[in-house]
Design a protein around this motif. Structure first.
Motif, PDB file in Angstrom:
ATOM      1  N   GLY A  84       0.796  -1.223   0.000  1.00  0.00           N
ATOM      2  CA  GLY A  84       0.000   0.000   0.000  1.00  0.00           C
ATOM      3  C   GLY A  84       0.826   1.269   0.000  1.00  0.00           C
ATOM      4  N   LYS A  85       2.149   1.124  -0.132  1.00  0.00           N
ATOM      5  CA  LYS A  85       3.034   2.285  -0.097  1.00  0.00           C
ATOM      6  C   LYS A  85       3.836   2.386  -1.403  1.00  0.00           C
ATOM      7  N   THR A  86       4.469   3.544  -1.597  1.00  0.00           N
ATOM      8  CA  THR A  86       5.293   3.793  -2.782  1.00  0.00           C
ATOM      9  C   THR A  86       6.663   4.282  -2.335  1.00  0.00           C
ATOM     10  N   MET A  87       7.683   3.797  -3.000  1.00  0.00           N
ATOM     11  CA  MET A  87       9.060   4.201  -2.704  1.00  0.00           C
ATOM     12  C   MET A  87       9.617   4.966  -3.899  1.00  0.00           C
ATOM     13  N   ILE A  88      10.160   6.158  -3.643  1.00  0.00           N
ATOM     14  CA  ILE A  88      10.785   6.974  -4.685  1.00  0.00           C
ATOM     15  C   ILE A  88      12.119   7.494  -4.170  1.00  0.00           C
ATOM     16  N   PRO A  89      13.021   7.905  -5.057  1.00  0.00           N
ATOM     17  CA  PRO A  89      14.267   8.512  -4.574  1.00  0.00           C
ATOM     18  C   PRO A  89      13.987   9.797  -3.813  1.00  0.00           C
ATOM     19  N   GLY A  90      14.907  10.182  -2.949  1.00  0.00           N
ATOM     20  CA  GLY A  90      14.816  11.497  -2.327  1.00  0.00           C
ATOM     21  C   GLY A  90      14.810  12.571  -3.405  1.00  0.00           C
ATOM     22  N   LEU A  91      13.960  13.563  -3.234  1.00  0.00           N
ATOM     23  CA  LEU A  91      13.873  14.625  -4.235  1.00  0.00           C
ATOM     24  C   LEU A  91      15.161  15.442  -4.258  1.00  0.00           C
ATOM     25  N   LEU A 141       6.199   6.687   0.698  1.00  0.00           N
ATOM     26  CA  LEU A 141       4.935   7.411   0.702  1.00  0.00           C
ATOM     27  C   LEU A 141       3.814   6.480   1.135  1.00  0.00           C
ATOM     28  N   ASP A 142       2.917   7.013   1.925  1.00  0.00           N
ATOM     29  CA  ASP A 142       1.794   6.215   2.408  1.00  0.00           C
ATOM     30  C   ASP A 142       0.649   6.311   1.411  1.00  0.00           C
ATOM     31  N   GLY A 143       0.746   5.540   0.334  1.00  0.00           N
ATOM     32  CA  GLY A 143      -0.263   5.561  -0.719  1.00  0.00           C
ATOM     33  C   GLY A 143       0.339   5.126  -2.040  1.00  0.00           C
TER      34      GLY A 143
END
Length: 451
Positions: free
Chosen positions: A77-84, A411-413
């Motif tokens: 249920g979460k999404t992982m992205i690089p640090g902005l 991210l929670d979503g």
């Protein structure tokens, strides 16, 4: 007594840093949706192993052995992205030349793990706070600090206005020795002085960007400038009756220029060929469109009362025609950036904090606006992470790939289907250290905008 007092303050600051982040640890994240920053396909049910502050392994398999001492995070249920990687992220706003730890905590709490400040109003303080973050004395993103702005005759008197070539070279050497990594030229810079800035910076392995007017994008790109800020909003190539080397001429192009014309295509091709990076700053432009301007609840809580009062009537402009015009311009700025990216141009992004757009929160808003511009989710993450790293000349950050530094956000979503998930940060990791966004923001309520 004074000495004891300062020691106690230092110990309290150290305790705060320790309380707000855990040690770099072995972390295994499983069942996560991964958008890795490369621009490639979104990956579902991915497993990522972090060890010694780097991405040890990224794989699409649940077949792994877990050793003792590994922290496991279930990413369902979460999404992982690089640090902005924010590359127009000031530590000042108009009327306040240095925001200090308020800005740095806002950036980090919003998932911005690296910033390029893109011009400094208080360069000494900026270089110092970058050092303190690097040594762990205070919290914040990695800061790539800038020297003072450099402009030309008729420009802002608070900026460097070179008297001659020798003074300009001495100025660049002085700030290079101090620790500045970038120089930003501003609207009135003369062509001969821009050439000197670029030559001196490159000689010292530093970079140059510009908010241009006196010099066209094409001229600056061919001189070898590394980046240009604000896209279509600061293009002077198409100004009517513009004088060479002067910030002059009319701006009808912003409303009338055919963005499919041969002259626009030629300019974009030139920028792409020269690998000149363009930086998108959509959130600050949107703030000038009264029909779109609101202060969200998060920003309102962080602002001081006096600062917040400056924006009581921002969405109640009596001039609806001006608002419509600016709305159309925003769409055209978006279209220009979209065309540049699709041609293979390196489009990066930054908040350019100001008005009611706060550090970090404005970076998140940029994500939503780039989606509105027509980019896919993975393209926006590519713009806001890997391309920012490219602008900085960095290969250790910007993507989630084996061997790179473990800067990332959980991210929670599901960001692929819910653009607002960019604001729902569960955890931030910088160099393998974990930060809690609520803890970072807790002490900032009512402080933003105080002098």
């Amino acid at each position: 007594m004074k000495k004891l007092f300062f020691i106690l303050i230092l110990l309290l600051n150290v305790a705060l840093v320790v309380a707000q982040r855990s040690n770099s640890e072995i972390v295994l994240i499983k069942n996560i949706k991964l958008i890795d920053g490369t621009g490639g396909p979104i990956q579902n049910n991915t497993t990522v192993l972090i060890e010694d502050g780097i991405f040890k392994k990224v794989f699409n398999s649940s077949d792994f052995k877990i050793s003792k001492g590994v922290r496991i995070i279930d990413g369902k249920g979460k999404t992982m992205i690089p640090g902005l990687v924010g590359v127009h992220n000031h530590l000042h706003i108009p009327g306040n030349p240095f925001l200090g730890e308020i800005a740095t905590k806002l950036y980090l709490a919003s998932g911005v793990t690296t910033i390029q400040t893109c011009g400094a109003a208080s360069p000494n303080k900026e270089i110092e706070i970058a050092r303190k973050i690097e040594t762990g004395e205070i919290l914040g993103p990695e800061i790539i600090p800038s020297g003072p702005y450099i402009t030309g005759k008729g420009g802002n008197p608070n900026m460097i206005i070179p008297r001659n070539e020798d003074q300009l070279r001495d100025t660049i050497k002085f700030w290079t020795d101090k620790g500045a990594k970038w120089f930003k030229v501003y609207r009135n810079i003369e062509p001969e002085f821009l050439k000197i800035v670029i030559d001196e910076a490159h000689k010292n392995k530093l970079k140059v960007t510009g908010h241009l007017c006196s010099i066209t994008f094409k001229e600056a790109s061919e001189m070898g400038i590394d980046a240009i800020e604000h896209g279509l909003n600061s293009v002077s190539d198409f100004r009517g009756e513009k004088e060479v080397g002067k910030c002059s001429g009319s701006r009808e192009y912003i409303d009338e220029l055919d963005l499919d014309s041969e002259e626009v295509e030629d300019l974009l091709d030139n920028l792409v060929e020269n690998e000149t990076v363009l930086t998108s700053t959509l959130s600050i432009y949107e703030a000038s469109v009264s029909s779109r301007s609101i202060i969200d609840e998060r920003s309102s809580e962080i602002m001081s009362e006096s600062f917040r009062n400056n924006f009581k009537n921002i969405s109640n402009s009596s001039n609806k025609e001006v608002s419509k015009t600016r709305e159309k311009r925003l769409k055209r700025i978006m279209e220009f950036e979209y065309k540049f990216y699709k041609k293979g141009g390196i489009l990066s992004a930054g908040v350019d904090a100001g008005r009611h757009v706060l550090p970090g929160f404005g970076d998140q808003r940029n994500f939503i606006l780039l989606i509105e511009a027509g980019f896919t989710t993975q393209e926006v993450i590519n713009i806001m992470t890997k391309n920012g790293a490219i602008k900085l000349g960095r290969t250790d950050i910007g993507t989630i790939e084996t061997g790179k530094r473990a800067d990332f956000i959980i991210l929670d979503g599901d960001l692929e289907f819910d653009e607002k998930a960019i604001e729902k940060i569960y955890k931030i990791y910088k160099n393998g250290f974990c930060y809690d966004p609520d803890s970072l923001l807790k002490g900032l309520k009512g402080k933003y905008g105080n002098l």
